[in-house]
Design a protein around this motif. Structure first.
Motif, PDB file in Angstrom:
ATOM      1  N   ALA A  80      -4.363   6.844 -10.073  1.00 29.13           N
ATOM      2  CA  ALA A  80      -4.966   6.564 -10.412  1.00 29.13           C
ATOM      3  C   ALA A  80      -5.419   4.941  -9.241  1.00 29.13           C
ATOM      4  CB  ALA A  80      -4.580   5.074 -11.903  1.00 29.13           C
ATOM      5  N   LEU A  81      -3.887   4.230  -8.447  1.00 30.05           N
ATOM      6  CA  LEU A  81      -4.375   3.025  -8.021  1.00 30.05           C
ATOM      7  C   LEU A  81      -5.163   3.828  -6.706  1.00 30.05           C
ATOM      8  CD1 LEU A  81      -0.289   2.253  -8.421  1.00 30.05           C
ATOM      9  CD2 LEU A  81      -2.498   1.030  -9.196  1.00 30.05           C
ATOM     10  N   HIS A  82      -4.814   4.974  -6.216  1.00 28.02           N
ATOM     11  CA  HIS A  82      -5.508   4.954  -5.438  1.00 28.02           C
ATOM     12  C   HIS A  82      -7.125   5.311  -5.324  1.00 28.02           C
ATOM     13  CE1 HIS A  82      -6.726   8.711  -2.161  1.00 28.02           C
ATOM     14  NE2 HIS A  82      -5.915   7.749  -1.291  1.00 28.02           N
ATOM     15  N   GLU A  83      -7.677   5.924  -6.498  1.00 30.88           N
ATOM     16  CA  GLU A  83      -8.847   5.801  -6.968  1.00 30.88           C
ATOM     17  C   GLU A  83     -10.012   4.378  -7.075  1.00 30.88           C
ATOM     18  OE1 GLU A  83     -12.445   8.180  -8.746  1.00 30.88           O
ATOM     19  OE2 GLU A  83     -10.472   8.524  -7.608  1.00 30.88           O
ATOM     20  N   ARG A  84      -8.431   3.370  -6.916  1.00 31.98           N
ATOM     21  CA  ARG A  84      -9.453   2.224  -7.110  1.00 31.98           C
ATOM     22  C   ARG A  84      -8.754   1.383  -5.614  1.00 31.98           C
ATOM     23  NH1 ARG A  84     -10.825  -0.386 -11.991  1.00 31.98           N
ATOM     24  NH2 ARG A  84     -10.670   0.836 -13.581  1.00 31.98           N
ATOM     25  N   GLY A  85      -8.761   2.249  -4.718  1.00 31.07           N
ATOM     26  CA  GLY A  85      -7.961   1.236  -3.265  1.00 31.07           C
ATOM     27  C   GLY A  85      -7.364   1.004  -3.102  1.00 31.07           C
ATOM     28  N   LEU A  86      -5.610   0.834  -3.977  1.00 31.85           N
ATOM     29  CA  LEU A  86      -4.812   0.101  -3.428  1.00 31.85           C
ATOM     30  C   LEU A  86      -3.913   0.865  -3.344  1.00 31.85           C
ATOM     31  CD1 LEU A  86      -5.377  -1.330  -8.005  1.00 31.85           C
ATOM     32  CD2 LEU A  86      -5.761  -2.084  -5.594  1.00 31.85           C
ATOM     33  N   VAL A  87      -3.268   1.480  -2.950  1.00 30.27           N
ATOM     34  CA  VAL A  87      -2.881   2.265  -2.365  1.00 30.27           C
ATOM     35  C   VAL A  87      -3.103   3.089  -1.374  1.00 30.27           C
ATOM     36  CG1 VAL A  87      -1.104   1.858  -4.398  1.00 30.27           C
ATOM     37  CG2 VAL A  87      -2.174   4.173  -3.577  1.00 30.27           C
ATOM     38  N   ASP A  88      -2.085   4.058  -0.337  1.00 28.46           N
ATOM     39  CA  ASP A  88      -2.879   4.441   0.596  1.00 28.46           C
ATOM     40  C   ASP A  88      -2.209   5.850   0.224  1.00 28.46           C
ATOM     41  OD1 ASP A  88      -2.905   2.969   2.378  1.00 28.46           O
ATOM     42  OD2 ASP A  88      -1.206   2.840   3.259  1.00 28.46           O
ATOM     43  N   ASP A  89      -2.386   7.272   0.829  1.00 27.87           N
ATOM     44  CA  ASP A  89      -2.403   9.093   0.272  1.00 27.87           C
ATOM     45  C   ASP A  89      -0.445   9.043   0.229  1.00 27.87           C
ATOM     46  OD1 ASP A  89      -1.979   9.246   2.974  1.00 27.87           O
ATOM     47  OD2 ASP A  89      -3.404  10.789   2.970  1.00 27.87           O
ATOM     48  N   ARG A  90       0.406   8.589   0.206  1.00 27.01           N
ATOM     49  CA  ARG A  90       1.819   8.387   0.457  1.00 27.01           C
ATOM     50  C   ARG A  90       2.614   6.960   0.239  1.00 27.01           C
ATOM     51  NH1 ARG A  90       4.263  12.833   3.872  1.00 27.01           N
ATOM     52  NH2 ARG A  90       2.481  14.143   4.505  1.00 27.01           N
ATOM     53  N   LEU A  91       3.426   7.111  -1.032  1.00 25.42           N
ATOM     54  CA  LEU A  91       3.402   6.055  -1.441  1.00 25.42           C
ATOM     55  C   LEU A  91       5.200   6.554  -2.183  1.00 25.42           C
ATOM     56  CD1 LEU A  91       1.944   4.674  -4.683  1.00 25.42           C
ATOM     57  CD2 LEU A  91       1.030   6.931  -3.272  1.00 25.42           C
ATOM     58  N   THR A  92       5.767   5.702  -2.222  1.00 26.64           N
ATOM     59  CA  THR A  92       7.077   5.538  -3.350  1.00 26.64           C
ATOM     60  C   THR A  92       7.081   5.137  -4.338  1.00 26.64           C
ATOM     61  OG1 THR A  92       8.427   5.676  -1.254  1.00 26.64           O
ATOM     62  CG2 THR A  92       9.610   5.346  -2.823  1.00 26.64           C
ATOM     63  N   MET A  93       7.765   5.604  -5.313  1.00 26.20           N
ATOM     64  CA  MET A  93       7.312   4.644  -6.772  1.00 26.20           C
ATOM     65  C   MET A  93       8.507   4.500  -7.551  1.00 26.20           C
ATOM     66  SD  MET A  93       5.141   4.397  -8.970  1.00 26.20           S
ATOM     67  CE  MET A  93       3.585   5.084  -9.004  1.00 26.20           C
ATOM     68  N   GLN A  94       8.873   3.319  -7.698  1.00 29.45           N
ATOM     69  CA  GLN A  94       9.911   3.479  -8.261  1.00 29.45           C
ATOM     70  C   GLN A  94      10.014   2.901  -9.666  1.00 29.45           C
ATOM     71  OE1 GLN A  94      12.497   1.755  -6.201  1.00 29.45           O
ATOM     72  NE2 GLN A  94      13.915   1.765  -7.803  1.00 29.45           N
ATOM     73  N   ARG A 136       0.485  -1.196  -0.337  1.00 30.28           N
ATOM     74  CA  ARG A 136      -0.026   0.136  -0.352  1.00 30.28           C
ATOM     75  C   ARG A 136       0.917   0.634  -0.098  1.00 30.28           C
ATOM     76  NH1 ARG A 136      -5.326  -0.773   0.179  1.00 30.28           N
ATOM     77  NH2 ARG A 136      -5.190   1.774   0.550  1.00 30.28           N
ATOM     78  N   ARG A 137       2.463   0.863   0.313  1.00 29.58           N
ATOM     79  CA  ARG A 137       2.875   2.431  -0.271  1.00 29.58           C
ATOM     80  C   ARG A 137       4.436   2.352  -1.215  1.00 29.58           C
ATOM     81  NH1 ARG A 137       2.485   4.973   5.314  1.00 29.58           N
ATOM     82  NH2 ARG A 137       4.756   6.289   3.567  1.00 29.58           N
ATOM     83  N   HIS A 138       3.984   1.385  -1.675  1.00 26.88           N
ATOM     84  CA  HIS A 138       5.667   1.330  -3.047  1.00 26.88           C
ATOM     85  C   HIS A 138       4.694   0.593  -4.127  1.00 26.88           C
ATOM     86  CE1 HIS A 138       7.378   1.114   1.083  1.00 26.88           C
ATOM     87  NE2 HIS A 138       8.440   1.313   0.508  1.00 26.88           N
ATOM     88  N   ALA A 139       5.024   1.389  -5.512  1.00 26.98           N
ATOM     89  CA  ALA A 139       4.616   1.029  -6.810  1.00 26.98           C
ATOM     90  C   ALA A 139       5.968   0.707  -7.093  1.00 26.98           C
ATOM     91  CB  ALA A 139       3.244   1.346  -7.197  1.00 26.98           C
ATOM     92  N   GLY A 141      15.125   4.560 -13.556  1.00 25.96           N
ATOM     93  CA  GLY A 141      15.697   5.532 -12.712  1.00 25.96           C
ATOM     94  C   GLY A 141      16.272   5.988 -11.081  1.00 25.96           C
ATOM     95  N   GLY A 142      14.993   5.458  -9.978  1.00 25.88           N
ATOM     96  CA  GLY A 142      14.869   6.328  -8.813  1.00 25.88           C
ATOM     97  C   GLY A 142      14.249   6.071  -8.179  1.00 25.88           C
ATOM     98  N   GLU A 143      13.566   6.250  -7.377  1.00 31.53           N
ATOM     99  CA  GLU A 143      12.227   6.785  -6.184  1.00 31.53           C
ATOM    100  C   GLU A 143      11.545   8.061  -6.599  1.00 31.53           C
ATOM    101  OE1 GLU A 143      13.324   5.490  -2.786  1.00 31.53           O
ATOM    102  OE2 GLU A 143      12.803   3.152  -3.461  1.00 31.53           O
ATOM    103  N   LEU A 144      11.310   8.042  -6.454  1.00 30.46           N
ATOM    104  CA  LEU A 144       9.923   9.269  -6.389  1.00 30.46           C
ATOM    105  C   LEU A 144       9.175   9.010  -5.516  1.00 30.46           C
ATOM    106  CD1 LEU A 144       8.607  10.110 -10.599  1.00 30.46           C
ATOM    107  CD2 LEU A 144      10.660  11.109  -8.681  1.00 30.46           C
ATOM    108  N   SER A 145       8.594   9.906  -4.523  1.00 27.36           N
ATOM    109  CA  SER A 145       7.955  10.484  -3.483  1.00 27.36           C
ATOM    110  C   SER A 145       6.617  11.001  -3.883  1.00 27.36           C
ATOM    111  CB  SER A 145       8.208  11.222  -1.811  1.00 27.36           C
ATOM    112  OG  SER A 145       8.571  11.974  -2.431  1.00 27.36           O
TER     113      SER A 145
END
Length: 283
Positions: free
Chosen positions: A235-249, A207-210, A252-256
Motif C-alpha cells: 500500500a505504501l509503495h502503491e502511493r510512492g512513499l517507499v522504495d521496493d526494498r524496505l524493513t518493516m519494524q 523510504r527504506r523503513h516503516a 516483535g522485531g524486523e521483517l525484510s
C-alpha cells in the motif's frame, strides 16, 4: 493415549503451534485449536498450523492449514508458513534450500536458511502478488483506496489490500499512539469486509523503513504479521512513499520485504519447544 505432537515456534514474536499430521491424522477442530491457543488454560499461541502431506495433484512438498486463536480458519500467514518450513525441514521435507507449500491462498515457495547444524533459522517466502481489486480482497466497495473510518473521534484513512487474505492498511503518524485493542476489535468487523479483515496501522520512517502495529482477524493484537507487513508495504509503495526494498519494524522485531511482481518476506525463525499432549484433554 490419543496424543498430539506439537512444536512451538515464533517469527518476530508471532507464535504458532505446528501440528505434524504427516501420518494422515484427523485435522484439529475449531474447539481444539482454540483450547491449544488459550494463553491461560492451554499452551498459548496466535494460531495452530497443521503440517500435512502434499496433495497428489500438486507439485508441492507439504500442505499448510491454519486455525487462528479463535478456532477460525485463515487462508495464509507469512510468519506462520516460515515457522512451518522449519518443522517441515526437520522432518526431511523439501530440499536443502527450498520448500514448496500448498496453502489456502495457493502455492508458496519458501527459501530456507540453515545454520551449521542444518537447522532452519530463517526463511524467505514468496508471498505472491498484492491485489487492490475489491472483488479479490474481498472488499465491498467501488475502489480499495481511501477507505475511511471514524472511531472515538479519530479518523483513519487507508487502503484495502488482498494478500490471499484481507487487510486494511491505515496510515498514521505514530502507531504507538493508536488504541489498537479497542479500535481493532471494531474495524475487524467492518461491514465492507465480508470475511472480516486484518488491520494494520503504519507510519513511514524513510523510504527504506516503516513501523507497524497490527490487529489480526480472529486473534487480536499480535507482535507481528507477515501478510500484514506485505500488505502495508504494498500500500505504501502503491502511493510512492517507499522504495521496493524496505524493513518493516513490528513490536516483535524486523521483517525484510522486497516488492516486485510478487512480494518476498524474510526474517528469523525461532524454535521454542516441542510438546506431546493428550488430545482428549482438549474436549
Amino acid at each position: 493415549m490419543n496424543s498430539l505432537q506439537l512444536s512451538k515456534l515464533h517469527a518476530t514474536g508471532n507464535d504458532f503451534l505446528v501440528y505434524v499430521a504427516l501420518d494422515g491424522s484427523s485435522p484439529l477442530t475449531a474447539g481444539e485449536a482454540a483450547a491449544l491457543c488459550d494463553r491461560h488454560r492451554g499452551i498459548g499461541a496466535d494460531g495452530v498450523i497443521t503440517l500435512g502431506l502434499p496433495r497428489p495433484s500438486r507439485d508441492t512438498h507439504c500442505t499448510f492449514r491454519l486455525r487462528n486463536a479463535d478456532g477460525g480458519e485463515a487462508e495464509m500467514s507469512g510468519n506462520g508458513i516460515r515457522c512451518l518450513a522449519a518443522v517441515a525441514a526437520a522432518h526431511g521435507l523439501g530440499t536443502t534450500d527450498e520448500l514448496r507449500v500448498d496453502t489456502g491462498a495457493g502455492q508458496r515457495d519458501v527459501a530456507l536458511i540453515r545454520d551449521a547444524s542444518g537447522r532452519v533459522v530463517a526463511a524467505d517466502v514468496d508471498m505472491g502478488a498484492a491485489t487492490f481489486a475489491p472483488d479479490r480482497i474481498p472488499f465491498d466497495g467501488p475502489v480499495a483506496h481511501d477507505v475511511v473510518a471514524a472511531i472515538d473521534g479519530m479518523r483513519y484513512n487507508g487502503d484495502a489490500v488482498g494478500m490471499g487474505n484481507p487487510h486494511w492498511v491505515l496510515r498514521v503518524d505514530d502507531p504507538q499512539l493508536v488504541p489498537v485493542a479497542a479500535h481493532g476489535a471494531v474495524l475487524e468487523h467492518d461491514a465492507r469486509f465480508p470475511q472480516r479483515t486484518n488491520v494494520e496501522w503504519v507510519a513511514v520512517s524513510d523510504r527504506r523503513h516503516a513501523v507497524m502495529r497490527v490487529w489480526e482477524r480472529g486473534v487480536g493484537e499480535t507482535l507481528s504479521c507477515g501478510t500484514g507487513a506485505c500488505a502495508a508495504a504494498a500500500a505504501l509503495h502503491e502511493r510512492g512513499l517507499v522504495d521496493d526494498r524496505l524493513t518493516m519494524q513490528v513490536p516483535g522485531g524486523e521483517l525484510s520485504i522486497v516488492l516486485g511482481d510478487t512480494i518476498r518476506l524474510g526474517g528469523a525463525v525461532h524454535h521454542v519447544f516441542d510438546v506431546e499432549i493428550d488430545r482428549s484433554s482438549l474436549t
